[in-house]
Each structure stands twice: as structure tokens, then as C-alpha cells.
Design a protein around this motif. Structure first.
Motif: not given
Lengths: 177, 212
Positions: A63, A65-66, A75-76, A79-80, A83-84, A175, B20-21, B81-84, B149-154, B156, B211-212
Motif C-alpha cells: 500500500k 502508493h497510499t 502517522p501513516w 495507522a497501518i 490496523f494490523k 487480510g 498513486p492513490l 482511504s489513506r492511513p493516518g 480496495r486500491h486504497g488502504a481504509p483502516t 472499511p 479488506r487488506w
């Protein structure tokens, strides 16, 4: 995390996105240490913190690219990782409150890995034979793309495709399961 | 596998990058709008007196509300869709729609004689509205879920709900060009219910799809 470390991390990730593999490995190493500190503080049994580290790295990779290239990285990353972590507890049928506070995170100390059997090793077994041997050659044996291609008599492109598909499949399993 | 082994593998995969998102969201909203427009023109089309109606404030107000909803929901969906990212900062703007609708409803209650309020509120298109807003928005919702789905929603489920809200906003914008019930009373009630259907569907699908 202080401003300098934050800026260095962002610089490394930007370089990685531009295609610099060495910068990427450095970024992943530092990020692993940060996530390890975070996971160990949050987990009191039930889940192996190193599994969270690996799931987070894989998610960051899939991810990346996010990430907004002008935004701070931590922070990114947190957050991931959070979540995990929540996901890992959920999958194991446990409900935990993971505090959202940033204070605890700012004192996170990078920590070194301890050795044990990892979930990702078990997930590796679920790959197709071709993907598994390519992923294992590059990761565990530490071979380059070129060496792996020579070893299996494949083209470099085919090795890259097998690696990418293998990693994507592992990430997906984390996932889903 | 040890973490350093994993890093070896990720490092070797550095060249494989996804789009890129930020770009994918703009592609998604253009595609969703085209799909919704297609559904709109095939299914119902604009009302016959469109050009005359375009000069009346009630008719124009519908587009102010629905387009405001599109702008806010789109911004919120990208953030989710962007974490953080700072979600709350954007989410505050959601109060704009109740404020707009509330003001217009209050004005309408003054303007319309009380014995006609029920007639105006019920209008003549309730079932058309409740059917075609979700129908026009369905394809758009699918596009936004794919982008999610392409993004990363924490979160969802929430992100899926906002995808439904955005699809609903786009669908309602098109539908507003068809519907002859221009009263804010009608819009505030029936448009909201129709959009809520897409929000609920988005929330249900969000959990599964993103889900990711």
C-alpha cells in the motif's frame, strides 16, 4: 519520533518510490524497528509481536502508493501497524482496545528482533511451487533477482513477476484469514 | 521466515509500483459520473421543462445541496482511504448539508400555505425517487468500492458508507434534473432516504471488499 528521524524516513521512502532499492531496505529496516517497539508495548501475550511487524511491513509495501509523498511517514506507519494489530487480535477471536493516543508512540524505542517461527513462513507454504521457490531464494537465501533467474533458468522479468505475485498472495492471506 | 528475509523480498520488489492513490480517485469519480449519467439518460432522462425550471430557485437549490454533498463526500472518502490522515477535520463539513436543508425547509414552511404542506411534502414522485436514486448510484458505488480496495481504509465499513454517500450524491444530482418535485420538504425527506439506502449498501460491502 523526532523531526530529524521523521525527515530521514520520508527521504528514504521517497527515494524508494523513485526506485532506489538500498534506500528502501534502509527504510524497511528502520520502520521494522519502530513497529516492533510499538507492537511489544501493545501486546501482552496471545499474538507474537514479530508477526505484527511482518504483516505491517508487507502491508506498507503493498500500500505504499497510499502515502502522500509530502506527508510525514510515521502517522501513516502507525495507522497501518495499529490496523494490523487490531486485525490480528480480531482474527484470533480476541477483543482488545488499542489506545489511539500518540504520546506512547513518540517514546517508542526501536527494538531488535528475537528469533521464532513466524506466521509468514507458514503462509509461504500456501504459494504455488514456482512462487514459493522464487520468494524463498530472494528472501531466505538472500539472492538477487539476477542470481535467482540464473538458478531457476528463468528470465529476470519472470522472476520479478513471480516475486510480486507471491508477495501479493501472502499479503492477501493476511487480510483474509 | 525472519523479518530481514522479508525485507530482502520487499526490497527486490521495489520496482513494482501501483498507481498513486490520488490519481485513482480522480479516475474513479470521472468513471462513476459517466456511469451514473449513462444510467440516468437510459432510465429516465431530464424533465421536459428543464430549461424553464432552471430559472426557479427551488429547482436550483436541489443542485446546491447535492453538489455540496458530492464535494464533501469525495474529500472525506479520499481521506478515509489513506492511513493516518486527519479524518475529523474533513468530516466536520458533513454538517453543511443538514444546515442547507434545514434552512431551506424553514423557508419553505413560511412560504407554503399550511393546508398544502402535506401535498408538497409527498409530491408525486416518491416511489420514482426511492427507486431511481439508488439505481443510478449503483454503478458509481461499485466504482468507488473498487477504488477503496486500491486504497488502504483502516475503517472499511465507514469508508464503504461514505462511498455510498458519494454515489448517492452523484445519483441525486442527476435525478434532480428529472424530478418535478422541487420543494425542500420533498428533497430533505425522500432524497435522504434514497441516499441512505446506498450508504447502508456501501457500509455492508465496504467491510468485505476493502479488506487488506
Amino acid at each position: 519520533m523526532n523531526g530529524d528521524a521523521e525527515n530521514e524516513l520520508a527521504t528514504l521512502l521517497r527515494a524508494a518510490i523513485a526506485g532506489d532499492e538500498r534506500a528502501y531496505a534502509e527504510f524497511l529496516g528502520r520502520t521494522a524497528a519502530i513497529v516492533r517497539g510499538f507492537a511489544r508495548r501493545k501486546i501482552q501475550g496471545g499474538v507474537d509481536p514479530e508477526d505484527i511487524v511482518q504483516e505491517t511491513l508487507l502491508a506498507l509495501h503493498m500500500k505504499r502508493h497510499t502515502w502522500k509523498t509530502d506527508a510525514p511517514v510515521s502517522p501513516w506507519v502507525y495507522a497501518i501497524a495499529r490496523f494490523k494489530l487490531i486485525d490480528a487480535f480480531r482474527k484470533r477471536g480476541r477483543h482488545v482496545e488499542v489506545e489511539i493516543g500518540e504520546i506512547a508512540e513518540t517514546v517508542a524505542q526501536p527494538e531488535a528482533e528475537t528469533v521464532s517461527d513466524r506466521e509468514i513462513g507458514r503462509v509461504l507454504d500456501g504459494l504455488t511451487a514456482g512462487q514459493r521457490s522464487v520468494v524463498a531464494a530472494i528472501s531466505i537465501e538472500g539472492r538477487s533477482i539476477g542470481e535467482t533467474a540464473a538458478k531457476f533458468g528463468m528470465t529476470e522479468t519472470a522472476v520479478r513477476v513471480a516475486l510480486h505475485r507471491g508477495l501479493r498472495s501472502i499479503a492477501k492471506k493476511f487480510g483474509r484469514s | 521466515m525472519q523479518t530481514n528475509d522479508l525485507i530482502n523480498a520487499l526490497r527486490a520488489d521495489a520496482a513494482k509500483q501501483a498507481m498513486p492513490l490520488g490519481y485513482s480517485w480522480w479516475i474513479a469519480i470521472v468513471a462513476a459520473t459517466i456511469i451514473a449519467a449513462g444510467a440516468f439518460f437510459i432510465l429516465i432522462g431530464p424533465r421536459p421543462d428543464f430549461t424553464v425550471a432552471a430559472h426557479t430557485p427551488r429547482f436550483l437549490f436541489k443542485f446546491i445541496v447535492t453538489l455540496a454533498l458530492v464535494v464533501v463526500a469525495f474529500a472525506l472518502l479520499r481521506v478515509l482511504s489513506r492511513p493516518g490522515s486527519d479524518v475529523r477535520h474533513v468530516a466536520y463539513w458533513l454538517v453543511l448539508m443538514p444546515i442547507l436543508l434545514g434552512t431551506a425547509v424553514a423557508a419553505e414552511l413560511f412560504a407554503v400555505p399550511s393546508d398544502q404542506l402535506v401535498t408538497v411534502w409527498w409530491g408525486s414522485n416518491v416511489y420514482v425517487c426511492l427507486t431511481f436514486i439508488p439505481l443510478i448510484g449503483l454503478g458509481a458505488l461499485a466504482v468507488f468500492l473498487a477504488a477503496l480496495r486500491h486504497g488502504a481504509p483502516t475503517r472499511p465499513r465507514l469508508a464503504g458508507a461514505v462511498a455510498g454517500l458519494l454515489a448517492g450524491g452523484i445519483a441525486a444530482t442527476f435525478y434532480a434534473a428529472h424530478c418535478t418535485d422541487d420543494s425542500p420538504l420533498f428533497v430533505a425527506t425522500w432524497y435522504s432516504i434514497a441516499i441512505a439506502g446506498l450508504v447502508a449498501l456501501g457500509a455492508i460491502c465496504g467491510r468485505r471488499v476493502a479488506r487488506w
